[in-house]
Design a protein around this motif. Structure first.
Motif, mmCIF file in Angstrom:
data_model
loop_
_atom_site.group_PDB
_atom_site.id
_atom_site.type_symbol
_atom_site.label_atom_id
_atom_site.label_comp_id
_atom_site.label_asym_id
_atom_site.label_seq_id
_atom_site.Cartn_x
_atom_site.Cartn_y
_atom_site.Cartn_z
ATOM 1 N N TRP A 260 0.725 -1.309 -0.045
ATOM 2 C CA TRP A 260 0.111 -0.186 0.102
ATOM 3 C C TRP A 260 0.739 1.079 0.202
ATOM 4 O O TRP A 260 0.300 2.261 -0.592
ATOM 5 N N ARG A 261 2.011 1.267 0.375
ATOM 6 C CA ARG A 261 3.085 2.238 0.588
ATOM 7 C C ARG A 261 3.223 2.633 -1.150
ATOM 8 O O ARG A 261 3.204 3.970 -1.432
ATOM 9 N N GLU A 262 3.459 1.621 -1.641
ATOM 10 C CA GLU A 262 4.053 1.710 -3.184
ATOM 11 C C GLU A 262 2.599 2.325 -3.694
ATOM 12 O O GLU A 262 2.680 3.262 -4.831
ATOM 13 N N ARG A 263 1.352 1.920 -3.748
ATOM 14 C CA ARG A 263 0.376 2.219 -4.291
ATOM 15 C C ARG A 263 -0.038 3.883 -3.965
ATOM 16 O O ARG A 263 -0.420 4.478 -4.998
ATOM 17 N N SER A 264 0.160 4.090 -2.874
ATOM 18 C CA SER A 264 -0.073 5.515 -2.285
ATOM 19 C C SER A 264 1.087 6.257 -3.088
ATOM 20 O O SER A 264 0.668 7.506 -3.476
ATOM 21 N N GLY A 265 2.223 6.099 -3.308
ATOM 22 C CA GLY A 265 3.284 6.853 -4.029
ATOM 23 C C GLY A 265 2.699 6.725 -5.460
ATOM 24 O O GLY A 265 3.062 7.801 -6.040
ATOM 25 N N ARG A 266 2.241 5.747 -6.170
ATOM 26 C CA ARG A 266 1.891 5.787 -7.570
ATOM 27 C C ARG A 266 0.863 6.949 -7.735
ATOM 28 O O ARG A 266 0.888 7.448 -8.854
ATOM 29 N N LEU A 267 0.042 7.100 -6.694
ATOM 30 C CA LEU A 267 -0.996 7.859 -6.870
ATOM 31 C C LEU A 267 -0.743 9.339 -6.434
ATOM 32 O O LEU A 267 -1.093 10.187 -7.279
ATOM 33 N N LEU A 268 -0.200 9.567 -5.288
ATOM 34 C CA LEU A 268 -0.064 11.143 -4.658
ATOM 35 C C LEU A 268 1.487 11.545 -4.791
ATOM 36 O O LEU A 268 1.492 12.743 -4.664
ATOM 37 N N ARG A 269 2.429 10.796 -5.067
ATOM 38 C CA ARG A 269 3.735 11.322 -5.333
ATOM 39 C C ARG A 269 3.796 12.036 -6.920
ATOM 40 O O ARG A 269 2.950 11.779 -7.638
ATOM 41 N N GLY A 270 4.919 12.200 -7.246
ATOM 42 C CA GLY A 270 5.152 13.188 -8.529
ATOM 43 C C GLY A 270 5.011 12.168 -9.728
ATOM 44 O O GLY A 270 5.286 10.875 -9.404
ATOM 45 N N PRO A 271 4.969 12.452 -11.001
ATOM 46 C CA PRO A 271 4.790 11.598 -12.073
ATOM 47 C C PRO A 271 5.927 10.849 -12.135
ATOM 48 O O PRO A 271 5.959 9.527 -12.757
ATOM 49 N N GLY A 272 6.993 11.217 -11.764
ATOM 50 C CA GLY A 272 8.427 10.665 -11.986
ATOM 51 C C GLY A 272 8.835 9.436 -11.029
ATOM 52 O O GLY A 272 9.842 8.993 -10.736
#
Length: 323
Positions: A260-272
């Motif tokens: 879930w940490r990676e999933r949240s990063g894929r959604l809420l962090r930058g495009p890169g």
């Protein structure tokens, strides 16, 4: 409700006329270094613009309902007279700056805005390449509603900003006099914003005014000729795919995510943004950089990689102010 004109509707004839003039200008006096026009690309941009009119009408229904509810709940009221309209335009432009910047640095928001950057051309037809999922913009204007600005006045100010930004999508205008370049968003500043070079990425977010970028250190002047598009360009002219390709990429990344940490990063962090990977047999994490092996060793659990990811424009972290 204030009786305000539909400035976008009234501006359509000017949009058409100016685009025709630019096309003729490019044909009669071509610039070999300019991106110019390409028939399929321009047709896609126009198609995206027409589609946005339909989808925006749908998204406005829940947004207007929410804005109206909040407007009725707040005790504040801002009258609509000439001098308050000027203040409203200033407030809208400030909110637009953060809305625009947010749509570059949060991937799920970028999935909407990436449509506007997906052309490798830069001309007046590019201004019409608008997203079909603009529902993501409404939270940024809530402060205006809560301060007592009528929803119709917010819509009017947004329309003024949209109309203003049409003419800055051109390579036919070089730099304007320095006082104008210092205060207003101009074609030169906006060419930087649409460029895909590293030094130009995620800069010049302003709508009407460029002073916000100077104030919040996201301004970069135009020096080298911009290369337009994405760091990872798309090859389709299909409007539906142009409108949805980043959402498809996000869905693919979410499916492949490990936790879930990676999933949240894929959604809420930058495009890169890319998750860090652990070295075999150690607890040290390394940045996973596409095409560069394991990358540099770091103690972080996740990193933002400039130019990585899907159709990514790297998020702004600490851009330096330019004179």
């Amino acid at each position: 409700m204030p009786n305000l004109p539909d400035v976008v509707l009234w501006s359509i004839p000017a949009f058409v006329l100016l685009t025709v003039i630019e096309v003729v200008s490019c044909r009669l006096h071509p610039d070999e270094d300019a991106a110019g026009y390409e028939t399929k690309d321009a047709a896609t941009s126009i198609g995206m613009g027409l589609g946005s009119l339909f989808f925006d009408a749908l998204w406005k229904i829940p947004v207007v309902a929410l804005y109206t509810l909040l407007y009725e709940l707040t005790p504040l009221r801002v009258p609509v007279v000439w001098w308050t309209v000027l203040l409203m335009l200033l407030a809208q432009d400030f909110c637009y700056y953060w809305q625009h910047r947010g749509h570059h640095v949060v991937r799920i928001l970028w999935a909407c805005h990436v449509v506007h950057h997906s052309s490798r051309k830069f001309n007046l037809s590019t201004a019409l390449r608008q997203p079909w999922t603009s529902l993501t913009s409404w939270p940024f204007y809530l402060p205006m509603i809560l301060l007592g600005v009528h929803p119709a006045a917010v819509a009017f100010c947004s329309s003024i900003s949209l109309v203003y930004q049409f003419w800055i999508h051109t390579e036919r205008i070089d730099r304007l006099p320095r006082p104008l370049e210092y205060v207003f968003n101009t074609p030169s500043h906006h060419r930087v914003h649409h460029a895909s070079q590293g030094g130009y990425l995620d800069r010049n977010f302003g709508g009407i005014l460029i002073v916000w970028d100077r104030l919040f250190r996201s301004f970069v002047p135009e020096t080298e000729r911009p290369v337009y598009g994405l760091t990872k360009n798309i090859s389709t002219h299909n409007p539906l795919r142009v409108a949805t390709h980043e959402y498809v990429s996000i869905a693919r990344d979410l499916k492949a995510a490990r936790d879930w940490r990676e999933r949240s990063g894929r959604l809420l962090r930058g495009p890169g943004w890319q998750p860090a990977a652990a070295l075999p047999g150690t607890t040290t994490t390394v940045a996973a950089v596409p095409g560069t092996g394991t990358g540099a060793t770091t103690a972080a659990t996740a990193v933002s990689i400039p130019g990585a990811g899907t159709d990514a424009i790297t998020p702004t972290t600490a851009p330096e102010a330019a004179a």
